[in-house]
Design an enzyme around this catalytic site. Structure first.
Site, PDB file in Angstrom:
ATOM      1  N   ASP A 136       0.854  -1.189   0.000  1.00  0.00           N
ATOM      2  CA  ASP A 136       0.000   0.000   0.000  1.00  0.00           C
ATOM      3  C   ASP A 136       0.892   1.240   0.000  1.00  0.00           C
ATOM      4  O   ASP A 136       1.800   1.359   0.831  1.00  0.00           O
ATOM      5  CB  ASP A 136      -0.896   0.000   1.237  1.00  0.00           C
ATOM      6  CG  ASP A 136      -2.317   0.427   0.935  1.00  0.00           C
ATOM      7  OD1 ASP A 136      -2.478   1.363   0.137  1.00  0.00           O
ATOM      8  OD2 ASP A 136      -3.250  -0.178   1.483  1.00  0.00           O
ATOM      9  N   ASP A 240      -3.313   4.622  -2.366  1.00  0.00           N
ATOM     10  CA  ASP A 240      -4.455   4.940  -1.503  1.00  0.00           C
ATOM     11  C   ASP A 240      -5.011   6.334  -1.802  1.00  0.00           C
ATOM     12  O   ASP A 240      -4.254   7.289  -2.013  1.00  0.00           O
ATOM     13  CB  ASP A 240      -4.008   4.876  -0.041  1.00  0.00           C
ATOM     14  CG  ASP A 240      -5.101   5.244   0.927  1.00  0.00           C
ATOM     15  OD1 ASP A 240      -6.103   4.512   0.975  1.00  0.00           O
ATOM     16  OD2 ASP A 240      -4.964   6.271   1.622  1.00  0.00           O
ATOM     17  N   GLU A 291       3.634  10.204 -13.267  1.00  0.00           N
ATOM     18  CA  GLU A 291       5.006  10.327 -12.754  1.00  0.00           C
ATOM     19  C   GLU A 291       5.403   9.080 -11.975  1.00  0.00           C
ATOM     20  O   GLU A 291       6.530   8.578 -12.099  1.00  0.00           O
ATOM     21  CB  GLU A 291       5.127  11.555 -11.855  1.00  0.00           C
ATOM     22  CG  GLU A 291       5.096  12.889 -12.573  1.00  0.00           C
ATOM     23  CD  GLU A 291       5.275  14.057 -11.611  1.00  0.00           C
ATOM     24  OE1 GLU A 291       5.835  13.842 -10.503  1.00  0.00           O
ATOM     25  OE2 GLU A 291       4.862  15.178 -11.959  1.00  0.00           O
ATOM     26  N   HIS A 378     -11.455  -3.390   2.601  1.00  0.00           N
ATOM     27  CA  HIS A 378     -11.489  -3.118   4.038  1.00  0.00           C
ATOM     28  C   HIS A 378     -12.299  -1.868   4.388  1.00  0.00           C
ATOM     29  O   HIS A 378     -12.470  -1.568   5.577  1.00  0.00           O
ATOM     30  CB  HIS A 378     -10.072  -2.957   4.561  1.00  0.00           C
ATOM     31  CG  HIS A 378      -9.363  -1.776   3.973  1.00  0.00           C
ATOM     32  ND1 HIS A 378      -9.027  -1.700   2.642  1.00  0.00           N
ATOM     33  CD2 HIS A 378      -8.924  -0.618   4.532  1.00  0.00           C
ATOM     34  CE1 HIS A 378      -8.421  -0.553   2.403  1.00  0.00           C
ATOM     35  NE2 HIS A 378      -8.348   0.130   3.534  1.00  0.00           N
TER      36      HIS A 378
END
Length: 640
Positions: A136, A240, A291, A378
């Site tokens: 993550d 995220d 990028e 989640h």
């Protein structure tokens, strides 16, 4: 002469019965062609991804919290499932105000999960199992305990503009925030810092200050985070909260614009109170993802190996989501997450709604890109709680047989359900920022409860006296050990689905048709030249349904073979079913396939290289008819 004519007529009869070979101009060996195309596929394009929420997967040291060594010990289970790659929710140093999404050090392992040595051992073990690790990547913010933030708050020159700071406004002698922006977790998105005497922006909890990506130093620092973990051997990153990374820049006077409000929301602290036109989906965000992709591609050019990938979390409008794939000059995320099955399907959805939801992604997706299908994560209620335990298998069938990659949240393969958590046991900041009367609308704890391994104490997750969240009450029935025993369990059907997906070239490479056959029945057709044609048929609702697949799909043979059936079905693998009157019990789903391989191109009658029915190309039949007609005319002329 007449005998010759009779012979030719017999040939015509046999041709119309379908025993002529395939008259297709492409004479390349079909198996060779398919093998070449499969070799050209990248590892992730038909991959099965599995999300692990580390706190809740497997506890190895008895503290009630899952950890890295627990994941390492459980890798054989992922291998058993057939998982291509597993994505780990954050495992980095954090005060855990948002359970790891508030990162104090982006290149350290949180002690609660283990050590860097434990992570390196996980990487070695995963490589041995041929399972890739996805981390993550949390770019929008850090923890307020991060050294960057402490130095920024202290005004150090290098870090002064690492975060979004503003002095705010004086209104009648009272200091007010710079704008009316609201945090995702309720209340003002601005927090006063007494040391710096300014407000900082936090689009999530106040312990998660937003990084300032208009500062090139921040962009370079976060690129170095990617490089650090790439050097550790990870296969990519899930990004995220991507849409929040940029906010509208201040105007020429250094002021931020207020966002307009939504009239139908009356709670001024609720995130939905405002229209978030200045704090999400800013155009610079897309370029930033490009990028990051460039960093991954550069690393691969320098170090070789398989392609490293980006998975982007975004619940943005579909037109914006598609931009994350890339444009004509720059590559973006290989897999912008497709959350449509989460956001658009409900218990009231009929088959047409399902079809429209699937087609929406496929119709908008740029040419040459790869689709993906997500049923849960989640942050959202589990699919078994959202759409019903009796739909778990059919929905796993759907995602396994649609084109592209699929993403499974831990426990969805078991049909795990949400667990009710009392206010006193609630730990999710999204809920804790509310009150006992409304917290259940905001909590994400129910879908984050520990994984159910066995009927042992604490579901085999831990041997602690108390786990960080309560264990589901049904864990003695719903767990890995019990479901391994039942051939028709959610787990065993899931494993068969992944194996089928890995073995069936059509499901990896084939064309796709998605249709509602009735208000209750959805069908997905996957077809590939030189291979079997597959049909996934779902009865979404509670009544028995009878459908005729031949009315919806052209040139379909009347009989198909059952490949896989849900537990509701009376059919079993290997059965032959009549698709002109296919009866489906409530919530029954089937995967069917032709008895032979497709060996024609579009515009020809269906022709199978094995099985009980073959058809000539249309042009072949017309040519033979013309030749016979000419011969008969000539014979008639001779008879005169």
């Amino acid at each position: 002469m007449y005998r010759l004519a009779a012979f030719l007529l017999q040939c015509l009869a046999l041709a119309s019965a379908g025993v002529y070979p395939n008259y297709h101009a492409d004479f390349v060996d079909g198996d060779v062609e398919i093998e070449m195309r499969q070799q050209q596929m990248k590892w992730w394009q038909a991959g099965t991804f599995y999300q692990i929420y580390p706190r809740s997967f497997k506890d190895s040291n008895g503290d009630g919290v899952g950890d890295l060594n627990g994941i390492t010990a459980s890798l054989p289970y992922l291998k058993e499932l057939g998982i291509t790659a597993t994505w780990l929710s954050p495992i980095f140093t954090s005060p855990m105000a948002d359970f790891g999404y508030d990162i104090a050090n982006f290149t350290e392992i949180a002690p609660i999960f283990g050590t860097m040595a434990d992570f390196e051992q996980l990487m070695r073990a995963a490589n041995e199992q041929n399972i890739k690790i996805i981390l993550d990547f949390v770019p929008n913010h850090s923890s307020d305990e991060c050294e960057w933030f402490k130095r920024s708050a202290a005004g150090e020159e290098k870090y002064k503009d690492y975060y979004v700071w503003h002095p705010g406004h004086l209104v009648n002698g009272t200091r007010q925030p710079p704008s009316n922006w609201i945090s995702v977790f309720r209340g003002s998105a601005w927090q006063w810092h007494e040391g710096r005497k300014e407000y900082y922006l936090h689009q999530f909890v106040k312990k998660q200050p937003d990084l300032n990506y208009r500062n090139p130093k921040v962009r370079e620092a976060m690129q170095n985070v990617l490089r650090f973990w790439l050097a550790k051997g990870v296969a990519g990153f899930r990004i995220d909260a991507v849409p929040h990374v940029f906010e509208l820049a201040p105007n020429s006077e250094g002021q931020y614009k207020d966002e307009p409000r939504n009239d139908w929301v009356h709670d001024p602290d609720d995130y939905g109170y405002l229209q978030h036109i200045y704090t999400v989906d800013q155009p610079e965000t897309i370029a930033l993802v490009y990028e990051w992709r460039a960093v991954l591609d550069e690393y691969q050019r320098q170090h070789g190996g398989d392609e490293r990938i980006l998975l982007a979390e975004t619940y943005s409008p579909i037109d914006i989501v598609m931009k994350y794939y890339g444009n004509g000059t720059a590559e973006g995320a290989q897999l912008p997450f497709n959350f449509l099955l989460i956001s658009e399907l409900t218990n009231a959805s009929n088959a047409e709604a399902y079809a429209q939801t699937v087609r929406k992604w496929l119709d908008h997706m740029p040419e040459g890109r790869t689709a993906n299908w997500v049923l849960g994560n989640h942050d959202k209620p589990r699919v078994a709680s959202r759409l019903g335990t009796d739909r778990v298998d059919m929905l796993n069938m759907l995602t396994a047989t649609l084109p592209g990659a699929s993403v499974t949240y831990q426990g969805e393969e078991l049909g795990m359900t949400d667990v009710w958590i009392s206010w006193n046991d609630t730990v999710d900041p999204s809920a804790c920022n509310t009150n006992p009367n409304i917290y259940e609308q905001y909590t994400r704890d129910p879908e984050r409860t520990p994984f159910q391994w066995s009927a042992d104490e604490d579901a085999g997750f831990s041997n602690a006296s108390k786990t960080w969240l309560p264990i589901a009450k049904d864990y003695r029935e719903v767990n890995v050990v019990e479901q391994r025993k039942d051939p028709q369990s959610h787990l065993n059907i899931y494993k068969q689905l992944i194996q089928l997906r890995h073995n069936a070239s059509t499901l990896q490479l084939g064309a796709t048709e998605v249709k509602a056959l009735s208000g209750a029945v959805l069908a997905v057709k996957r077809s590939l030249l030189h291979d079997y044609t597959y049909f996934t048929v779902l009865n979404i609702n509670d009544g028995t349904e009878t459908v005729n697949l031949q009315e919806s799909f052209e040139n379909l043979l009347p009989q198909l073979e059952v490949v896989l059936a849900t537990s509701q079905s009376k059919s079993k693998a290997g059965d032959i079913v009549d698709v002109t009157a296919l009866s489906l019990l409530p919530k029954e789903a089937l995967i069917l396939r032709t008895t032979g391989k497709l060996a024609t191109a579009s515009g020809y009658y269906t022709y199978y290289t094995s099985g009980n029915s073959r058809h000539m190309p249309v042009i072949g039949i017309y040519t033979l008819l013309t030749e016979v007609a000419v011969l008969l005319s000539y014979l008639s002329y001779l008879a005169v």
